[in-house]
Design an enzyme around this catalytic site. Structure first.
Site, mmCIF file in Angstrom:
data_model
loop_
_atom_site.group_PDB
_atom_site.id
_atom_site.type_symbol
_atom_site.label_atom_id
_atom_site.label_comp_id
_atom_site.label_asym_id
_atom_site.label_seq_id
_atom_site.Cartn_x
_atom_site.Cartn_y
_atom_site.Cartn_z
ATOM 1 N N ARG A 113 0.963 -1.148 0.145
ATOM 2 C CA ARG A 113 -0.022 0.219 -0.023
ATOM 3 C C ARG A 113 0.972 1.106 0.058
ATOM 4 O O ARG A 113 1.827 1.449 0.924
ATOM 5 C CB ARG A 113 -0.894 0.043 1.176
ATOM 6 N N HIS A 140 -7.077 0.947 -6.817
ATOM 7 C CA HIS A 140 -7.325 0.112 -5.638
ATOM 8 C C HIS A 140 -8.017 -1.092 -6.241
ATOM 9 O O HIS A 140 -9.271 -1.479 -6.065
ATOM 10 C CB HIS A 140 -8.049 0.769 -4.688
ATOM 11 N N GLN A 143 -9.685 -4.133 -3.857
ATOM 12 C CA GLN A 143 -11.323 -3.505 -3.499
ATOM 13 C C GLN A 143 -12.263 -3.426 -4.647
ATOM 14 O O GLN A 143 -13.443 -4.169 -4.608
ATOM 15 C CB GLN A 143 -11.089 -2.004 -3.046
ATOM 16 N N ASP A 235 -17.336 6.892 -1.624
ATOM 17 C CA ASP A 235 -16.236 6.706 -0.761
ATOM 18 C C ASP A 235 -15.969 8.057 -0.024
ATOM 19 O O ASP A 235 -16.552 9.091 -0.294
ATOM 20 C CB ASP A 235 -14.999 6.392 -1.876
ATOM 21 N N CYS A 275 -16.670 1.340 0.047
ATOM 22 C CA CYS A 275 -15.107 0.464 0.212
ATOM 23 C C CYS A 275 -14.948 0.690 1.762
ATOM 24 O O CYS A 275 -14.301 -0.230 2.337
ATOM 25 C CB CYS A 275 -14.246 0.909 -0.331
ATOM 26 N N ARG A 303 -13.505 -8.758 0.461
ATOM 27 C CA ARG A 303 -12.092 -8.584 0.276
ATOM 28 C C ARG A 303 -11.238 -9.834 0.574
ATOM 29 O O ARG A 303 -10.438 -9.970 -0.156
ATOM 30 C CB ARG A 303 -11.844 -7.355 1.174
HETATM 31 N N1 CP Z 1 -11.313 -0.366 2.026
HETATM 32 C C1 CP Z 1 -9.935 -0.185 2.378
HETATM 33 O O1 CP Z 1 -8.997 -0.639 1.577
HETATM 34 O O2 CP Z 1 -10.043 -0.411 3.515
HETATM 35 P P1 CP Z 1 -8.662 -0.196 4.558
HETATM 36 O O3 CP Z 1 -8.121 1.124 4.335
HETATM 37 O O4 CP Z 1 -9.150 -0.429 5.963
HETATM 38 O O5 CP Z 1 -7.742 -1.571 4.157
#
Ligand code: CP
Length: 315
Positions: A113, A140, A143, A235, A275, A303
């Site tokens: 990430r 992403h 997701q 979001d 999300c 997920r």
């Molecule tokens: N939706 C998502 O990626 O959640 P986190 O930021 O908690 O990983």
């Protein structure tokens, strides 16, 4: 899975591939991953990744991504190692390419990430294990695959499904545009001026939609967009790293909130996705996210299933 695909000419094999964006995958490959995710939801445990290790590098906070990847590796017989970039030499200036070379000698895959898609590409090109995008500034993808699984569970199809994303045209919107185009959905992005998706992502998604029988519309007219929507998605308005812009973002994005009034303009069986994490009272009201149309916790659960399918296939 009830998805129109080309007649199968090849056995899908994704071993060794990176997952940086769904632009690099065709419909047959994405459908394969979705089918495996649905199977794994029924039969969660296996030894498919026994003795395998995934390094998970986080430059930003996470709840769902971290826990679902870690639990996923455990359920497949493998192990995940959590690495906070601040605690690594990466945080003290070691190069991405050296980090990639070294980790490739220890682990079977890297999930990262990061705030930079370029960093992801560098990591992928310098190592020799699969790199999985756990969120970057542009995409992403994990997701988005969970979102498609959730939509399929709700609607039983992709073709003709009208998916309306309302709010900031960010990385989540970008990945929905790309995967939605490949799977043939009718995707509408409703964003205020100045918060639209990036031009090159729009162009990519338009091309992929034309090739796959889907469509893409980008508009600032939320009232027109929501008409006949099968799925409503939003979001947070202020993503990680944008805190200084919070007040101006709230003002610009307020008309794009998912609330009961907006919900009533969509189809009566509309499904609401988010999300997460959510800010109730900002991008979505508590009444809607905690109401009957919301499937956000199924979406969060998915997920886990999609990421297991991804790891099984790539690692
Ligand atoms: N939706 C998502 O990626 O959640 P986190 O930021 O908690 O990983």
């Amino acid at each position: 899975m009830n998805v129109e695909t080309e007649p199968k000419q090849k056995k899908v094999s994704l071993k060794g591939r990176h997952l940086l964006t769904w632009k690099d995958y065709d419909r047959e490959e994405i459908v394969y991953l979705l089918e495996r995710a649905l199977e794994m939801k029924e039969q969660p445990l296996s030894e498919a990744l026994a003795q395998k290790t995934l390094a998970m590098i986080f430059e930003k906070s996470s709840t769902r991504t971290r826990v679902s990847f870690e639990v996923g590796m455990t359920q497949l017989g493998g192990k995940a190692i959590h690495l906070n970039s601040r605690d690594m030499q990466l945080g003290r200036g070691e190069t991405i390419s050296d980090t990639s070379e070294v980790l490739s000698r220890y682990v079977n895959g890297i999930m990262i990430r990061t705030d930079s898609h370029q960093k992801l590409e560098e990591l992928a090109s310098n190592g020799n294990v699969p790199v999985i995008n756990g969120l970057c500034d542009i995409y992403h993808p994990c997701q988005a695959l969970a979102d498609m699984m959730t939509i399929y569970e709700q609607k039983g199809r992709f073709a003709g499904v009208k998916l309306v994303y309302t709010g900031d045209g960010n990385n989540v919107a970008h990945s929905l545009m790309i995967i939605g185009a490949v799977l043939g959905l009718d995707v509408v992005i409703a964003s205020p001026n100045g918060y639209e998706p990036l031009d090159f992502v729009i162009r990519d998604a338009e091309r992929l939609a034309a090739e796959n029988g889907g469509s893409l519309q980008v508009t600032s007219d939320i009232q027109a967009a929501v008409n006949e929507a099968d799925v409503l998605y939003t979001d947070v308005w202020t993503s990680m790293g944008q805190e200084a812009e919070e007040q101006e973002r709230k003002k610009a994005l307020a008309p794009y909130q998912i609330n009961q009034g907006l919900l009533e303009q969509a189809k009566s069986d509309v499904s609401v996705l988010h999300c997460l994490p959510a800010h109730r009272g900002e991008e979505i009201t508590a009444e809607v996210i905690d109401g009957e149309s919301s499937v956000v916790f199924d979406q969060a659960e998915n997920r886990l299933h999609v990421q297991k399918a991804i790891m099984e296939a790539l690692l």
